[in-house]
Design a protein around this motif. Structure first.
Motif, PDB file in Angstrom:
ATOM      1  N   ALA A 123       0.833  -1.208   0.000  1.00 58.72           N
ATOM      2  CA  ALA A 123       0.000   0.000   0.000  1.00 58.72           C
ATOM      3  C   ALA A 123       0.868   1.260   0.000  1.00 58.72           C
ATOM      4  N   ARG A 124       1.971   1.213   0.753  1.00 58.51           N
ATOM      5  CA  ARG A 124       2.860   2.387   0.793  1.00 58.51           C
ATOM      6  C   ARG A 124       3.409   2.701  -0.602  1.00 58.51           C
ATOM      7  N   LEU A 125       3.753   1.655  -1.350  1.00 60.23           N
ATOM      8  CA  LEU A 125       4.364   1.884  -2.663  1.00 60.23           C
ATOM      9  C   LEU A 125       3.343   2.264  -3.728  1.00 60.23           C
ATOM     10  N   SER A 126       2.077   1.896  -3.490  1.00 61.72           N
ATOM     11  CA  SER A 126       1.103   2.113  -4.560  1.00 61.72           C
ATOM     12  C   SER A 126       0.919   3.603  -4.837  1.00 61.72           C
ATOM     13  N   GLY A 127       1.309   4.457  -3.889  1.00 59.99           N
ATOM     14  CA  GLY A 127       1.239   5.904  -4.106  1.00 59.99           C
ATOM     15  C   GLY A 127       2.063   6.371  -5.293  1.00 59.99           C
ATOM     16  N   TYR A 128       3.149   5.649  -5.608  1.00 60.68           N
ATOM     17  CA  TYR A 128       4.013   6.083  -6.727  1.00 60.68           C
ATOM     18  C   TYR A 128       3.316   5.972  -8.075  1.00 60.68           C
ATOM     19  N   LYS A 129       2.347   5.027  -8.162  1.00 58.91           N
ATOM     20  CA  LYS A 129       1.616   4.860  -9.429  1.00 58.91           C
ATOM     21  C   LYS A 129       0.982   6.166  -9.864  1.00 58.91           C
ATOM     22  N   ALA A 130       0.365   6.852  -8.866  1.00 61.80           N
ATOM     23  CA  ALA A 130      -0.335   8.101  -9.165  1.00 61.80           C
ATOM     24  C   ALA A 130       0.639   9.177  -9.641  1.00 61.80           C
ATOM     25  N   LEU A 131       1.924   9.003  -9.333  1.00 64.47           N
ATOM     26  CA  LEU A 131       2.913  10.014  -9.699  1.00 64.47           C
ATOM     27  C   LEU A 131       3.546   9.749 -11.065  1.00 64.47           C
ATOM     28  N   LEU A 132       3.155   8.639 -11.718  1.00 66.45           N
ATOM     29  CA  LEU A 132       3.762   8.325 -13.021  1.00 66.45           C
ATOM     30  C   LEU A 132       3.573   9.444 -14.051  1.00 66.45           C
ATOM     31  N   PRO A 133       2.362  10.054 -14.158  1.00 65.64           N
ATOM     32  CA  PRO A 133       2.230  11.163 -15.121  1.00 65.64           C
ATOM     33  C   PRO A 133       3.163  12.331 -14.786  1.00 65.64           C
ATOM     34  N   ALA A 134       3.343  12.615 -13.504  1.00 61.10           N
ATOM     35  CA  ALA A 134       4.263  13.696 -13.111  1.00 61.10           C
ATOM     36  C   ALA A 134       5.698  13.329 -13.479  1.00 61.10           C
ATOM     37  N   MET A 135       6.042  12.039 -13.327  1.00 65.34           N
ATOM     38  CA  MET A 135       7.391  11.590 -13.705  1.00 65.34           C
ATOM     39  C   MET A 135       7.598  11.763 -15.215  1.00 65.34           C
ATOM     40  N   GLU A 136       6.582  11.406 -15.989  1.00 59.12           N
ATOM     41  CA  GLU A 136       6.694  11.559 -17.449  1.00 59.12           C
ATOM     42  C   GLU A 136       6.903  13.035 -17.796  1.00 59.12           C
ATOM     43  N   GLN A 137       6.125  13.930 -17.163  1.00 62.41           N
ATOM     44  CA  GLN A 137       6.248  15.360 -17.445  1.00 62.41           C
ATOM     45  C   GLN A 137       7.613  15.900 -17.049  1.00 62.41           C
ATOM     46  N   ASN A 138       8.236  15.263 -16.048  1.00 65.33           N
ATOM     47  CA  ASN A 138       9.526  15.737 -15.531  1.00 65.33           C
ATOM     48  C   ASN A 138      10.715  15.233 -16.357  1.00 65.33           C
ATOM     49  N   LEU A 139      10.474  14.361 -17.341  1.00 67.44           N
ATOM     50  CA  LEU A 139      11.595  13.819 -18.124  1.00 67.44           C
ATOM     51  C   LEU A 139      12.326  14.958 -18.832  1.00 67.44           C
ATOM     52  N   GLY A 145      -1.464   4.362 -20.237  1.00 71.23           N
ATOM     53  CA  GLY A 145      -2.313   3.855 -19.154  1.00 71.23           C
ATOM     54  C   GLY A 145      -1.424   3.189 -18.121  1.00 71.23           C
ATOM     55  N   ALA A 146      -1.696   3.411 -16.857  1.00 74.69           N
ATOM     56  CA  ALA A 146      -0.792   2.885 -15.835  1.00 74.69           C
ATOM     57  C   ALA A 146      -1.556   2.335 -14.642  1.00 74.69           C
ATOM     58  N   GLU A 147      -2.649   1.626 -14.885  1.00 76.73           N
ATOM     59  CA  GLU A 147      -3.403   1.073 -13.757  1.00 76.73           C
ATOM     60  C   GLU A 147      -2.776  -0.251 -13.334  1.00 76.73           C
ATOM     61  N   SER A 148      -1.595  -0.127 -12.735  1.00 75.18           N
ATOM     62  CA  SER A 148      -0.822  -1.331 -12.433  1.00 75.18           C
ATOM     63  C   SER A 148      -0.555  -1.442 -10.950  1.00 75.18           C
ATOM     64  N   PRO A 149      -1.131  -2.448 -10.280  1.00 77.78           N
ATOM     65  CA  PRO A 149      -0.854  -2.612  -8.856  1.00 77.78           C
ATOM     66  C   PRO A 149       0.609  -2.995  -8.607  1.00 77.78           C
ATOM     67  N   ILE A 150       1.115  -2.605  -7.445  1.00 81.35           N
ATOM     68  CA  ILE A 150       2.467  -2.978  -7.032  1.00 81.35           C
ATOM     69  C   ILE A 150       2.334  -3.868  -5.793  1.00 81.35           C
ATOM     70  N   ARG A 151       3.022  -5.006  -5.804  1.00 77.50           N
ATOM     71  CA  ARG A 151       2.986  -5.897  -4.654  1.00 77.50           C
ATOM     72  C   ARG A 151       4.398  -6.102  -4.116  1.00 77.50           C
ATOM     73  N   VAL A 152       4.544  -5.961  -2.813  1.00 83.50           N
ATOM     74  CA  VAL A 152       5.789  -6.348  -2.151  1.00 83.50           C
ATOM     75  C   VAL A 152       5.552  -7.718  -1.538  1.00 83.50           C
ATOM     76  N   VAL A 153       6.370  -8.684  -1.940  1.00 83.37           N
ATOM     77  CA  VAL A 153       6.139 -10.060  -1.499  1.00 83.37           C
ATOM     78  C   VAL A 153       7.455 -10.712  -1.064  1.00 83.37           C
ATOM     79  N   ASP A 154       7.332 -11.784  -0.290  1.00 80.37           N
ATOM     80  CA  ASP A 154       8.467 -12.659  -0.031  1.00 80.37           C
ATOM     81  C   ASP A 154       8.236 -13.960  -0.792  1.00 80.37           C
ATOM     82  N   LEU A 155       9.298 -14.382  -1.440  1.00 78.23           N
ATOM     83  CA  LEU A 155       9.220 -15.583  -2.264  1.00 78.23           C
ATOM     84  C   LEU A 155       9.397 -16.809  -1.382  1.00 78.23           C
ATOM     85  N   VAL A 156       8.509 -17.806  -1.523  1.00 78.98           N
ATOM     86  CA  VAL A 156       8.689 -19.039  -0.762  1.00 78.98           C
ATOM     87  C   VAL A 156       8.900 -20.264  -1.656  1.00 78.98           C
TER      88      VAL A 156
END
Ligand SMILES: [Zn+2]
Length: 406
Positions: A121-137, A148-159
């Protein structure tokens, strides 16, 4: 295929094997070709579905078991995007890297992971900033694109992993599914394999830094910077030009740049990842003292990637970055100690310059320029070779062991 256009689709399908039958080539569906394994695997998935009380996981496991028999993965790919479960299973035929002939046929692999919902959940905030990142290039406005960038981010541990996922180089993050129809409808999931990222940092990146980073900058090496560079590498794959114009027509950058596309795109994701983290620091999303940590850890991290070899896209992309930075004085090698010192201010400038150059080549679809850039910078240079010889005792990769599963 020219002679049998009606069979072209089945012959090139991701999920068929092509077999010789007398003087003909015939497509055989994976469900038939691999029935010996897929039938029991489907039974196990259904048995697992009966054990879980999580509805989204149950739905995915059943849909995937069906796909093993129908060869139609579309519905189960969508069910995978909808997973809302601490235990996530990623299983099926996905990547085509093993098909060295034409890159058409998918290999089976499996990841079993346990997700961390708070970190995700903490990382998912960066998704919303993708358009700002593109504008900042650091490129003219007309080069900037909207994707389009409706992409969830998951932090996981591999088992657990098997199949394609278990061979080296062990992936530390993946972005699936590959089916463009699903990507259009539901985006793609970016999965960060946290325990692998941490292990590679401890066992590989830290020992490399110990050998080749100046004493005065050892304290800047940061596991958090390595994790974020990995995350922003993945995010940066969805920034910058996807299409270019050729003879008045829109074509994918991938097709325009051909063999140079992958190394250039991997270099772009690395360097643009660093560029975007600097932008996030400016925006107050990271503390100010993260700047030095990021710059030093990013630069040294390139030596980890280049050890995969410059015949491989990530390795060649890393060589391009290291050689550009050395040429521009963004890092210097002390010939007496054999260690690099990063010039943080210069490295920031070099990062922006390289992002600009790569994005402009992609925008123009300029294959000659891409080839020339990689020819000039994409090989092992003398200072790189000297550094690499000092870390020969450090493993190139890790090999996970899953005692419970075995
Ligand atoms: Zn990548």
């Amino acid at each position: 295929m020219a002679a049998h256009p009606d069979e072209a689709e089945a012959l090139t399908n991701l999920f068929t094997v092509v077999k010789r039958d007398g003087d003909r080539l015939v497509p055989v569906w994976y469900s038939d070709a691999y029935a010996e394994w897929l039938v029991p695997a489907a039974d196990k998935l259904r048995a697992a579905a009966a054990l879980t009380s999580n509805e989204s996981l149950k739905a995915f496991l059943i849909a995937r078991a069906d796909a093993f028999q129908s060869n139609d993965y579309y519905a189960s790919d969508k069910a995978w995007m909808d997973l809302d479960s601490r235990v996530e299973v990623t299983v099926g035929p996905y990547e085509t890297y093993e098909d060295e002939l034409l890159g058409l046929k998918a290999s089976f692999e499996c990841f079993v992971t346990v997700s961390d919902p708070d970190a995700s959940a903490r990382l998912s905030g960066y998704k919303a900033l993708l358009p700002a990142m593109e504008q900042n290039l650091p490129v003219p406005d007309e080069v900037k694109t909207v994707r389009g960038a409706e992409s969830p981010i998951r932090v996981v541990d591999l088992v657990y992993t098997s199949g394609d996922a278990r061979k080296s180089v062990q992936t530390i993050a993946f972005n699936l599914p590959n089916d463009e129809r699903v990507r259009k409808e539901k985006g793609a999931k970016k999965v960060m394999l946290r325990n692998l990222i941490e292990t590679k940092f401890d066992r590989i990146l830290r020992p490399i830094a110990h050998e080749i980073l100046a004493e005065s900058q050892q304290g800047e090496l940061s596991a958090e910077a390595f994790f974020n560079e990995t995350l922003f590498h993945e995010l940066s794959h969805s920034l910058g030009p996807a299409f270019t114009t050729k003879g008045g027509e829109q074509v994918e950058v991938r097709l325009a740049l051909q063999a140079s596309y992958s190394p250039l795109e991997e270099a772009k994701a690395d360097v643009m990842g660093a560029y975007n983290i600097l932008f996030m620091i400016d925006g107050g999303h990271f503390p100010k003292d993260f700047r030095k940590k990021l710059l030093v850890s990013y630069f040294i991290g390139l030596f980890r990637s280049v050890r995969f070899g410059v015949a491989e896209a990530h390795g060649k992309g890393a060589a391009l970055q290291i050689n550009r930075f050395l040429e521009e004085g963004a890092a210097t090698l002390d010939p007496t100690t054999g260690k690099f010192t990063v010039d943080e201010a210069k490295l920031e400038q070099s990062i922006a310059k390289l992002v600009h150059d790569i994005v402009m080549i992609q925008h123009a679809g300029d294959k000659a320029a891409a080839d020339a850039l990689l020819a000039k910078y994409g090989d092992v240079s003398a200072p790189m070779a000297a550094a690499l010889s000092k870390v020969a005792h450090v493993p190139v990769d890790i090999r996970p062991i899953y005692p419970l599963a075995e």
